[in-house]
Design a protein around this motif. Sequence first.
Motif, PDB file in Angstrom:
ATOM      1  N   ARG A  21     -13.364  -7.731  -0.157  1.00 25.39           N
ATOM      2  CA  ARG A  21     -12.876  -6.779  -1.148  1.00 25.39           C
ATOM      3  C   ARG A  21     -12.213  -5.572  -0.480  1.00 25.39           C
ATOM      4  NH1 ARG A  21     -16.969  -8.955  -4.529  1.00 25.39           N
ATOM      5  NH2 ARG A  21     -16.080  -9.317  -6.600  1.00 25.39           N
ATOM      6  N   LEU A  22     -11.096  -5.157  -1.086  1.00 27.65           N
ATOM      7  CA  LEU A  22     -10.325  -4.013  -0.605  1.00 27.65           C
ATOM      8  C   LEU A  22     -10.264  -2.950  -1.691  1.00 27.65           C
ATOM      9  CD1 LEU A  22      -8.130  -2.496   1.134  1.00 27.65           C
ATOM     10  CD2 LEU A  22      -6.433  -3.965   0.013  1.00 27.65           C
ATOM     11  N   LEU A  23     -10.594  -1.715  -1.333  1.00 29.26           N
ATOM     12  CA  LEU A  23     -10.339  -0.563  -2.192  1.00 29.26           C
ATOM     13  C   LEU A  23      -9.136   0.172  -1.617  1.00 29.26           C
ATOM     14  CD1 LEU A  23     -10.990   1.434  -4.456  1.00 29.26           C
ATOM     15  CD2 LEU A  23     -12.580   2.584  -2.875  1.00 29.26           C
ATOM     16  N   PHE A  24      -8.081   0.274  -2.425  1.00 27.34           N
ATOM     17  CA  PHE A  24      -6.813   0.837  -1.967  1.00 27.34           C
ATOM     18  C   PHE A  24      -6.522   2.079  -2.799  1.00 27.34           C
ATOM     19  CE2 PHE A  24      -2.087   0.926  -1.912  1.00 27.34           C
ATOM     20  CZ  PHE A  24      -1.872   0.935  -0.544  1.00 27.34           C
ATOM     21  N   ILE A  25      -6.628   3.257  -2.170  1.00 28.75           N
ATOM     22  CA  ILE A  25      -6.400   4.538  -2.848  1.00 28.75           C
ATOM     23  C   ILE A  25      -5.045   5.068  -2.418  1.00 28.75           C
ATOM     24  CG2 ILE A  25      -7.284   6.861  -3.255  1.00 28.75           C
ATOM     25  CD1 ILE A  25     -10.022   5.828  -2.244  1.00 28.75           C
ATOM     26  N   THR A  26      -4.146   5.231  -3.384  1.00 35.37           N
ATOM     27  CA  THR A  26      -2.787   5.633  -3.036  1.00 35.37           C
ATOM     28  C   THR A  26      -2.292   6.750  -3.942  1.00 35.37           C
ATOM     29  OG1 THR A  26      -0.562   4.811  -2.513  1.00 35.37           O
ATOM     30  CG2 THR A  26      -1.661   3.842  -4.424  1.00 35.37           C
ATOM     31  N   SER A  27      -1.022   7.033  -3.872  1.00 34.75           N
ATOM     32  CA  SER A  27      -0.449   8.286  -4.357  1.00 34.75           C
ATOM     33  C   SER A  27      -0.366   8.419  -5.878  1.00 34.75           C
ATOM     34  CB  SER A  27       0.964   8.437  -3.777  1.00 34.75           C
ATOM     35  OG  SER A  27       1.551   9.643  -4.173  1.00 34.75           O
ATOM     36  N   ASN A  28      -0.270   9.688  -6.306  1.00 34.34           N
ATOM     37  CA  ASN A  28       0.105   9.989  -7.688  1.00 34.34           C
ATOM     38  C   ASN A  28       1.597   9.770  -7.902  1.00 34.34           C
ATOM     39  OD1 ASN A  28      -2.275  10.778  -9.001  1.00 34.34           O
ATOM     40  ND2 ASN A  28      -2.191  12.821  -8.103  1.00 34.34           N
ATOM     41  N   ARG A  29       2.390  10.014  -6.872  1.00 36.90           N
ATOM     42  CA  ARG A  29       3.844   9.978  -6.983  1.00 36.90           C
ATOM     43  C   ARG A  29       4.354   8.545  -6.861  1.00 36.90           C
ATOM     44  NH1 ARG A  29       5.868  15.098  -3.263  1.00 36.90           N
ATOM     45  NH2 ARG A  29       4.770  16.738  -4.433  1.00 36.90           N
ATOM     46  N   LEU A  30       5.335   8.226  -7.690  1.00 41.46           N
ATOM     47  CA  LEU A  30       5.861   6.869  -7.711  1.00 41.46           C
ATOM     48  C   LEU A  30       6.473   6.471  -6.375  1.00 41.46           C
ATOM     49  CD1 LEU A  30       6.556   4.270  -9.221  1.00 41.46           C
ATOM     50  CD2 LEU A  30       8.624   5.412 -10.096  1.00 41.46           C
ATOM     51  N   GLY A  31       7.317   7.330  -5.805  1.00 39.58           N
ATOM     52  CA  GLY A  31       7.988   6.975  -4.561  1.00 39.58           C
ATOM     53  C   GLY A  31       7.020   6.715  -3.430  1.00 39.58           C
ATOM     54  N   ASP A  32       6.045   7.602  -3.258  1.00 40.61           N
ATOM     55  CA  ASP A  32       5.057   7.419  -2.199  1.00 40.61           C
ATOM     56  C   ASP A  32       4.216   6.172  -2.455  1.00 40.61           C
ATOM     57  OD1 ASP A  32       5.667   9.634  -0.563  1.00 40.61           O
ATOM     58  OD2 ASP A  32       4.633  10.969  -1.939  1.00 40.61           O
ATOM     59  N   ALA A  33       3.911   5.902  -3.715  1.00 36.35           N
ATOM     60  CA  ALA A  33       3.137   4.696  -4.046  1.00 36.35           C
ATOM     61  C   ALA A  33       3.917   3.437  -3.694  1.00 36.35           C
ATOM     62  CB  ALA A  33       2.774   4.699  -5.532  1.00 36.35           C
ATOM     63  N   VAL A  34       5.220   3.438  -3.957  1.00 36.17           N
ATOM     64  CA  VAL A  34       6.041   2.275  -3.591  1.00 36.17           C
ATOM     65  C   VAL A  34       6.019   2.073  -2.081  1.00 36.17           C
ATOM     66  CG1 VAL A  34       8.372   1.307  -3.552  1.00 36.17           C
ATOM     67  CG2 VAL A  34       7.555   2.467  -5.605  1.00 36.17           C
ATOM     68  N   LEU A  35       6.205   3.135  -1.322  1.00 37.05           N
ATOM     69  CA  LEU A  35       6.182   3.008   0.142  1.00 37.05           C
ATOM     70  C   LEU A  35       4.827   2.492   0.626  1.00 37.05           C
ATOM     71  CD1 LEU A  35       8.084   6.257   1.219  1.00 37.05           C
ATOM     72  CD2 LEU A  35       8.987   3.941   1.028  1.00 37.05           C
ATOM     73  N   SER A  36       3.764   2.872  -0.056  1.00 34.12           N
ATOM     74  CA  SER A  36       2.421   2.445   0.359  1.00 34.12           C
ATOM     75  C   SER A  36       2.179   0.961   0.136  1.00 34.12           C
ATOM     76  CB  SER A  36       1.362   3.255  -0.385  1.00 34.12           C
ATOM     77  OG  SER A  36       1.167   2.808  -1.712  1.00 34.12           O
ATOM     78  N   THR A  37       3.010   0.316  -0.678  1.00 36.50           N
ATOM     79  CA  THR A  37       2.815  -1.126  -0.892  1.00 36.50           C
ATOM     80  C   THR A  37       3.056  -1.922   0.381  1.00 36.50           C
ATOM     81  OG1 THR A  37       5.110  -1.516  -1.616  1.00 36.50           O
ATOM     82  CG2 THR A  37       3.479  -0.954  -3.326  1.00 36.50           C
ATOM     83  N   SER A  38       3.706  -1.310   1.374  1.00 39.73           N
ATOM     84  CA  SER A  38       3.852  -1.994   2.668  1.00 39.73           C
ATOM     85  C   SER A  38       2.485  -2.230   3.297  1.00 39.73           C
ATOM     86  CB  SER A  38       4.744  -1.172   3.603  1.00 39.73           C
ATOM     87  OG  SER A  38       4.187   0.117   3.844  1.00 39.73           O
ATOM     88  N   VAL A  39       1.565  -1.285   3.113  1.00 36.49           N
ATOM     89  CA  VAL A  39       0.201  -1.426   3.620  1.00 36.49           C
ATOM     90  C   VAL A  39      -0.562  -2.462   2.801  1.00 36.49           C
ATOM     91  CG1 VAL A  39      -2.003  -0.238   3.938  1.00 36.49           C
ATOM     92  CG2 VAL A  39       0.146   0.931   4.495  1.00 36.49           C
ATOM     93  N   LEU A  40      -0.463  -2.344   1.495  1.00 38.56           N
ATOM     94  CA  LEU A  40      -1.157  -3.292   0.617  1.00 38.56           C
ATOM     95  C   LEU A  40      -0.668  -4.711   0.875  1.00 38.56           C
ATOM     96  CD1 LEU A  40      -3.137  -3.736  -1.670  1.00 38.56           C
ATOM     97  CD2 LEU A  40      -1.312  -3.188  -3.304  1.00 38.56           C
ATOM     98  N   ARG A  41       0.621  -4.858   1.095  1.00 37.38           N
ATOM     99  CA  ARG A  41       1.185  -6.177   1.385  1.00 37.38           C
ATOM    100  C   ARG A  41       0.569  -6.766   2.655  1.00 37.38           C
ATOM    101  NH1 ARG A  41       7.651  -7.439   2.453  1.00 37.38           N
ATOM    102  NH2 ARG A  41       7.415  -9.693   2.683  1.00 37.38           N
ATOM    103  N   HIS A  42       0.362  -5.926   3.642  1.00 32.66           N
ATOM    104  CA  HIS A  42      -0.252  -6.397   4.895  1.00 32.66           C
ATOM    105  C   HIS A  42      -1.612  -7.032   4.619  1.00 32.66           C
ATOM    106  CE1 HIS A  42      -1.979  -6.410   8.921  1.00 32.66           C
ATOM    107  NE2 HIS A  42      -2.998  -5.713   8.437  1.00 32.66           N
ATOM    108  N   TYR A  43      -2.438  -6.369   3.852  1.00 30.86           N
ATOM    109  CA  TYR A  43      -3.787  -6.890   3.601  1.00 30.86           C
ATOM    110  C   TYR A  43      -3.766  -8.116   2.702  1.00 30.86           C
ATOM    111  CZ  TYR A  43      -5.671  -2.786   5.910  1.00 30.86           C
ATOM    112  OH  TYR A  43      -5.986  -1.840   6.847  1.00 30.86           O
TER     113      TYR A  43
END
Length: 314
Positions: free
Chosen positions: A2-24
């Motif tokens: 199980r992964l808990l993924f805490i990311t941004s309020n802002r849309l742009g930063d959240a999109v960029l963070s999907t690179s990390v989520l994609r890795h997992y």
Amino acid sequence: MRLLFITSNRLGDAVLSTSVLRHYVETYPGIKVTVACGPVAAPIFESVPGLERLIEMPKQKRGGHWWKLWKSVAFRWWDIIVDLRGSATAYVLPGWKRVVLKGNDDSVHRVEQLARLIGVDRPLNPKIWLDPIHVKRAQEILSSFAGRPLLVVGPTANWGGKMWPIDRFQDLVGRLTSLAGPLPDAYVLLVGAPSEIEKAQELISSIADDRRTVVFGTEHLLTVQACLEKADLYIGNDSGLMHMAAASGSPTVGLFGPSRPENYAPYGKKTAYVCTDRNYDQILADGVDWKSQKSLMTDLSVDKVFEFSCKFLK
């Protein structure tokens, strides 16, 4: 797992963070994912593979949103906890591995910084996962352009200083879609946040009804993403929608002035950016009223953007 993924309020930063989520997601097939983020960004995570739960975190007084998050996830064991908001939450939850972003590194692009954070040498491109419902809805929206080129334009932003003047977008769209342009007789999709439609009204009105569709908060973000995947070109200001376009894999050109492309340029296979004649540091040196909505992009000419776009599309 199980992964808990805490990311941004802002849309742009959240999109960029999907690179990390994609890795997992891609490294651990079948991983169960819980995402916690701001309400604006939440829709882009609805089709993440293995999604068990999507927790929206609207800001509350005295950090109440963090207390609420803790209560909702504290009684489960987490194999991996990723906190890209730098809170203490990851350290007070039961888990095996913790990855916490403690601050931004302005010497590199955000995607590259996030890759280093998780120990990846080669960053993955951001990715937004879709489902058949939103793909079908996008097909319905775009059915009227009947095989013509599709130009998607993001003419607004969450701050007026980052907005290229609307009359210049009007001129640019006319040139790009002219018979002599790189996208002759293209259909135009205009996108933005629901609160920004008035800012784009001059551009909207300048395009014939049968040549454009307007989506300013009237469709789900995954539907918008499915539309972006069909674009022959996306062009727009530095915004969350620009990052969505880059993640779609479609050719994407971002327009930059009072923000750093070194950190926030569109990131993907077919991406590029054009800057004002003054760079970010020069704009700041001249003095910026952050409360003002006046454009700081006026020294970016239509000629410069048009010529760059033509070369980019070749």
